[in-house]
Write an enzyme that holds these catalytic residues in place. Structure first.
Site, short mmCIF file in Angstrom:
data_model
loop_
_atom_site.label_atom_id
_atom_site.label_comp_id
_atom_site.label_asym_id
_atom_site.label_seq_id
_atom_site.Cartn_x
_atom_site.Cartn_y
_atom_site.Cartn_z
N TYR A 135 0.86 -1.19 0.00
CA TYR A 135 0.00 0.00 0.00
C TYR A 135 0.89 1.23 0.00
O TYR A 135 1.75 1.38 0.87
CB TYR A 135 -0.90 0.01 1.23
N GLN A 196 -11.02 -0.11 1.20
CA GLN A 196 -11.45 -0.98 0.10
C GLN A 196 -10.26 -1.62 -0.61
O GLN A 196 -10.35 -2.76 -1.08
CB GLN A 196 -12.32 -0.20 -0.90
N ASN A 219 -3.54 5.97 6.11
CA ASN A 219 -4.24 6.77 7.11
C ASN A 219 -4.94 5.87 8.13
O ASN A 219 -4.76 4.64 8.12
CB ASN A 219 -5.23 7.73 6.44
N SER A 242 5.37 9.50 12.79
CA SER A 242 6.83 9.47 12.64
C SER A 242 7.51 10.07 13.86
O SER A 242 6.99 11.00 14.49
CB SER A 242 7.24 10.22 11.38
N GLN A 264 11.24 15.65 10.73
CA GLN A 264 10.18 14.74 11.14
C GLN A 264 8.91 15.49 11.53
O GLN A 264 7.80 15.03 11.27
CB GLN A 264 10.65 13.87 12.31
N HIS A 267 6.22 16.01 8.89
CA HIS A 267 5.42 14.89 8.38
C HIS A 267 3.93 15.12 8.63
O HIS A 267 3.12 15.07 7.72
CB HIS A 267 5.85 13.58 9.06
N GLU A 332 11.61 5.48 16.78
CA GLU A 332 11.67 5.00 15.40
C GLU A 332 13.02 5.34 14.79
O GLU A 332 13.71 4.48 14.23
CB GLU A 332 10.54 5.65 14.60
N HIS A 333 13.42 6.61 14.86
CA HIS A 333 14.72 7.08 14.35
C HIS A 333 15.53 7.63 15.51
O HIS A 333 15.04 8.47 16.26
CB HIS A 333 14.54 8.20 13.32
N ASP A 366 15.66 7.95 5.04
CA ASP A 366 14.32 7.97 4.44
C ASP A 366 14.36 7.66 2.95
O ASP A 366 13.40 7.12 2.40
CB ASP A 366 13.67 9.34 4.63
N GLU A 420 0.72 -37.31 28.56
CA GLU A 420 -0.29 -36.30 28.22
C GLU A 420 -1.65 -36.92 27.94
O GLU A 420 -2.61 -36.21 27.64
CB GLU A 420 0.18 -35.49 27.01
N HIS A 425 -1.15 -40.66 19.69
CA HIS A 425 0.19 -40.14 19.48
C HIS A 425 1.23 -41.21 19.86
O HIS A 425 2.19 -41.45 19.13
CB HIS A 425 0.42 -38.89 20.34
#
Length: 435
Positions: A135, A196, A219, A242, A264, A267, A332-333, A366, A420, A425
């Protein structure tokens, strides 16, 4: 916490832990109304296929699709976009793609096995996934770098087919995104987005084949949809805003550090930029630089709200304390902008990507350094890793018993199975024991 247009904290304050917890607080993707809308979209696409995809795409992206052929792009459309972009842009995409591919080649894992003394063979077979969906966000901005970072590791892993979805509001789509798809050798591309698109990839439609895994950012509707289809297909992660955390000894140019924080903050409004430094005067210099440079940015309004709501300049008593706070945040960074960053590296336990030295701007990661920019956020670097080739490979255990091995292992297995209460088995194992 004192705050002008960015928060100021001190790690020696008695209530620092509470202030830090409040600073880091972020509501994860969990909105009942959004989840209800997403659930309806997923069900409709699952039941009605292409017709539902077309209906929602026309509604949300202001399109006039009449059939599935209207949201399918041909390979020729990608190569034509590659020809249309400027020479400098094409070269930048190709350099970035080459570096990303070379880095990820080092991540490839191979099958392995070993033979025991009695001839039993044990091992692991590594195989790529058959089909993956990526995506790529569209709309407000275009992200060709996301195409490269998601598609190339899948290709390096040996995935048979990579399908890409990208929204095209009002039919508009960036040539850079299409060109990146051509360079990354994306196999199929569909100009749909939102929940969708996630549903189409997860469940399949008359036109879009279902995939094994869905990766890539989006999003709140996309994130909620990915969460909902997890289990039916695999996903990479549920990404939050971010983040950048900079540890500096106070000797780097404050303009550099300020712009790294702004890189950052621009963003989105929920992005987080934090600086840890033992030099109070340096924090003052960075704050002044932030205010001055912020005014020059096209996305100044977004960056300003990010700094105001979630940014912070934090005074620490030492670099060692900065590392401890960083490990708690698990950013993250993480930029380590100090004289000897290698000496601090062994102490860093939790970070998505680590940028060492004064000259290593996070922005390089990036786009073109090579490592993946799809990284764990919101503290999940404590247990998660960057997207990589290993995310598109599966592992199958190999067990090949010799007659002697079946005899030895069968006796052990039968004993444990009886313990068991699983008689079948036990009998299955003892059938192969030497009488």
């Amino acid at each position: 916490m004192t705050r002008k247009f960015i928060g100021r904290l001190s790690a020696v304050d008695t209530d620092f832990d509470g202030q830090l917890k409040q600073l880091l607080a972020w509501e994860a993707v969990a909105n009942k109304q959004v989840e209800e809308i997403v659930a309806e979209i997923l069900q409709q696409v699952r039941n009605r296929g292409d017709a539902a995809v077309i209906e929602y795409t026309n509604r949300f992206d202001r399109r006039n699709l009449t059939g599935a052929e209207d949201f399918c792009l041909t390979p020729q459309a990608l190569t034509e976009a590659l020809a249309r972009i400027g020479v400098e842009e094409r070269e930048a995409l190709e350099v970035s793609a080459r570096r990303v591919r070379e880095y990820h080649e080092h991540q490839k894992q191979g099958s392995w096995r070993y033979t025991e003394a009695d001839g039993t063979v044990l091992g692991q077979q590594i195989t790529p996934m058959e089909r993956v969906g990526i995506y790529v966000p569209g709309g407000k901005a275009s992200y060709p770098s996301s195409v490269l970072m998601n598609a190339i590791p899948a290709k390096v892993a040996g995935v048979d087919s990579v399908a890409m979805v990208v929204p095209a509001p009002e039919g508009e789509i960036s040539d850079l995104v299409l060109a990146a798809a051509a360079i990354a050798e994306v196999d199929q591309m569909f100009t749909i987005g939102g929940a969708q698109a996630v549903a189409a990839l997860a469940y399949g439609t008359e036109t879009i084949a279902s995939v094994d895994k869905i990766v890539g950012p989006g999003n709140i509707f996309v994130a909620s949809a990915k969460r909902a289809v997890f289990g039916h297909v695999a996903i990479d992660m549920i990404a939050g805003p971010s983040e950048i955390l900079v540890i500096c000894d106070g000797a780097t140019d404050p303009d550099w550090i300020a712009m790294d924080l702004l890189s950052q903050a621009e963003h989105d409004e929920q992005a987080q930029a934090i600086l840890l430094c033992p030099d109070a005067e340096f924090l003052d210099a960075v704050e002044s630089s932030l205010e001055r440079q912020l005014a020059e940015l096209p996305r100044a309004t977004i960056a300003a709200k990010s700094l105001m709501d979630r940014g912070a300049l934090i005074l620490v008593d030492s670099l060692e304390q900065a590392i401890k706070i960083s490990n708690r945040i698990a950013p993250e960074h993480l930029e380590v902008s100090v004289a000897d960053p290698e000496s601090l590296l062994p102490q860093i336990r939790h970070a998505g990507a680590i940028f060492l030295g004064r000259y290593t701007a996070e922005a390089l990661g990036d786009y073109c350094a090579g490592p993946n920019h799809v990284l764990p956020t919101s503290g999940t670097a404590r247990f998660s890793s960057p997207l990589g080739v290993y995310d598109f490979q599966k592992r199958s255990s190999i067990i090949y018993c010799s007659p002697q091995g079946a005899d030895q292992l069968g006796r052990v297995a039968a004993t444990l199975a009886c313990g068991e209460g699983l008689e079948a088995h036990a009998r299955s194992a003892t059938f192969r024991i030497k009488k």
